[in-house]
Scaffold this motif. Structure first.
Motif, PDB file in Angstrom:
ATOM      1  N   ALA A  95       0.852  -1.183   0.000  1.00 21.73           N
ATOM      2  CA  ALA A  95       0.000   0.000   0.000  1.00 21.73           C
ATOM      3  C   ALA A  95       0.886   1.229   0.000  1.00 21.73           C
ATOM      4  O   ALA A  95       2.094   1.145   0.231  1.00 21.73           O
ATOM      5  N   SER A  97       1.752   4.878   1.679  1.00 13.58           N
ATOM      6  CA  SER A  97       1.609   5.652   2.903  1.00 13.58           C
ATOM      7  C   SER A  97       2.157   7.053   2.674  1.00 13.58           C
ATOM      8  O   SER A  97       3.209   7.219   2.049  1.00 13.58           O
ATOM      9  N   TYR A 108       0.583   1.905   9.942  1.00 18.50           N
ATOM     10  CA  TYR A 108      -0.369   1.918   8.838  1.00 18.50           C
ATOM     11  C   TYR A 108      -0.493   0.534   8.205  1.00 18.50           C
ATOM     12  O   TYR A 108      -1.590   0.049   7.954  1.00 18.50           O
ATOM     13  N   VAL A 112      -3.594  -2.047   7.734  1.00 20.36           N
ATOM     14  CA  VAL A 112      -3.918  -2.613   6.433  1.00 20.36           C
ATOM     15  C   VAL A 112      -4.010  -4.127   6.523  1.00 20.36           C
ATOM     16  O   VAL A 112      -4.940  -4.746   6.001  1.00 20.36           O
ATOM     17  N   TYR A 131      -9.269  -0.152  -0.741  1.00 23.54           N
ATOM     18  CA  TYR A 131      -8.480   0.280   0.406  1.00 23.54           C
ATOM     19  C   TYR A 131      -7.103   0.787  -0.031  1.00 23.54           C
ATOM     20  O   TYR A 131      -6.306   1.247   0.776  1.00 23.54           O
ATOM     21  N   LEU A 133      -4.813  -1.164  -1.770  1.00 21.81           N
ATOM     22  CA  LEU A 133      -3.820  -2.237  -1.726  1.00 21.81           C
ATOM     23  C   LEU A 133      -3.494  -2.726  -3.129  1.00 21.81           C
ATOM     24  O   LEU A 133      -4.315  -2.658  -4.034  1.00 21.81           O
ATOM     25  N   PRO A 210      -5.636   5.619  -0.752  1.00 22.31           N
ATOM     26  CA  PRO A 210      -5.989   4.882   0.466  1.00 22.31           C
ATOM     27  C   PRO A 210      -7.477   5.028   0.769  1.00 22.31           C
ATOM     28  O   PRO A 210      -8.147   5.929   0.276  1.00 22.31           O
TER      29      PRO A 210
END
Length: 273
Positions: A95, A97, A108, A112, A131, A133, A210
Motif C-alpha cells: 500500500a 503511505s 499503517y 492494512v 483500500y 492495496l 488509500p
C-alpha cells in the motif's frame, strides 16, 4: 575481426549502454504511474451546485517502484505529500503511505493487514483494492526481473567491449555469448514490463488512493495511466533486441571466429617448447 563486424560491435556496445541506462533510469525516476483523481461530492452551497450536482476537486499523483508524490485539493488549496510503498509480504499486499515517519508507516501497514485478514474471510477482493492495496508478488517480481535485466545488460556490455578491443578465443566470450547476454537482458526486462502491466491492470488502474481518501469521495478509476518511467523499460527492451539484430545483419555467427587462431597460438607454443 573485419572492420564491418567491428563497427557493428561498436554500435551494439552503444545500444547496450543505452539499454542499461534506461533500466537504471526507470529505477531512479518516480513516474511509472500518473493519476489525476477527482473529489466528487454533492453540495448545497447557494449559487453553487444548488441542483445537487457533483463538485469536483482535482489532484495529481505520480509514483515509481518505491516512492512518489501526490497533491490533493480539498477546496482549501493543494496539499502536497510524499508517499512511500509499505508492504506485508506474509499477507501478499502493498500500500501507499503518506507518512515520512517509519513508525507511522509500520502502524499503517498493521492496520492494512488487519483489514486484509478480515476481508480474506469474507473474500471481498474489491474492498481490498478500494483500500488502496496492490499485489506484493507482482510488485517484487517486477523489481527482481528489472534488476536481473540490468545485471545481464552489464555482462553484455563487458563482453561486447572485449570483442571490440580484444580477440576472444572461447565461444561464450565471442558473438555467440553476445547473443546470449543480450537475449537474457531483453527477456528479463520484458518480463519486468509485463509483470508491471499485470499489476497496473489488476490493481493500480482501479485505485491508487488509500481508503480514507476514497471514503471522502476521491476517485482515480479511469484517470490513471502508465508514465514515462515505465516506457524507459520498453525502450531498453527495444535496445537489446536491436543489438542482436545488428549482430545478425553484420554476419556475426553463433560460433567464435577466433577458435582456430587460439589453437594455432597454442600449437606454436608447444612446438617452441
Amino acid at each position: 575481426m573485419e572492420p564491418k563486424k567491428k563497427n557493428a560491435m561498436a554500435v551494439t556496445l552503444v545500444l547496450g549502454i543505452l539499454g542499461v541506462s534506461l533500466l537504471i533510469a526507470s529505477f531512479a525516476t518516480d513516474n511509472w504511474v500518473t493519476s489525476s483523481p477527482v473529489l466528487q461530492r454533492s453540495t448545497q452551497t447557494p449559487g453553487n451546485d444548488t441542483d445537487g450536482s457533483a463538485t469536483k476537486y482535482t489532484g495529481n499523483i505520480t509514483f515509481g517502484l518505491f516512492r512518489g508524490h501526490r497533491v490533493l485539493d480539498y477546496g482549501i488549496g493543494p496539499r502536497p505529500q510524499d508517499i512511500n510503498v509499505v508492504c506485508s509480504g506474509s499477507d501478499g499486499v502493498c500500500a501507499w503511505s503518506n507518512s515520512s515517519d517509519s513508525a507511522k508507516r509500520a502502524d499503517y501497514i498493521k492496520r492494512v493487514v488487519k483489514f486484509v485478514n478480515i476481508n480474506k474471510t469474507n473474500g471481498t477482493v474489491k474492498d481490498l483494492i478500494e483500500y488502496g492495496l496492490f499485489n506484493f508478488g507482482l510488485w517484487v517480481s517486477t523489481i527482481v526481473m528489472l534488476a536481473l535485466g540490468i545485471v545481464w545488460g552489464l555482462v553484455s556490455l563487458g563482453f561486447t567491449a572485449f570483442n571490440v578491443v580484444g580477440k576472444p578465443i572461447e565461444t561464450i566470450t565471442g558473438p555467440a555469448g553476445l547473443y546470449l547476454w543480450n537475449g537474457l537482458a531483453c527477456t528479463f526486462s520484458l518480463l519486468g514490463a509485463l509483470l508491471f502491466v499485470g499489476l497496473f491492470t489488476k490493481d493500480l488502474s482501479s485505485n491508487v488512493l488509500p481508503k480514507d481518501d476514497v471514503e471522502v469521495g476521491w476517485v482515480s478509476k479511469d484517470r490513471t495511466k502508465l508514465d514515462y518511467s515505465f516506457y524507459f523499460v520498453v525502450g531498453a527492451v527495444l535496445s537489446f533486441i536491436a543489438s542482436n539484430v545488428i549482430l545478425l545483419v553484420s554476419g556475426q555467427k553463433l560460433s567464435c571466429s577466433y577458435n582456430r587462431a587460439g589453437e594455432k597460438e597454442l600449437d606454436n607454443g608447444m612446438i617452441l617448447y
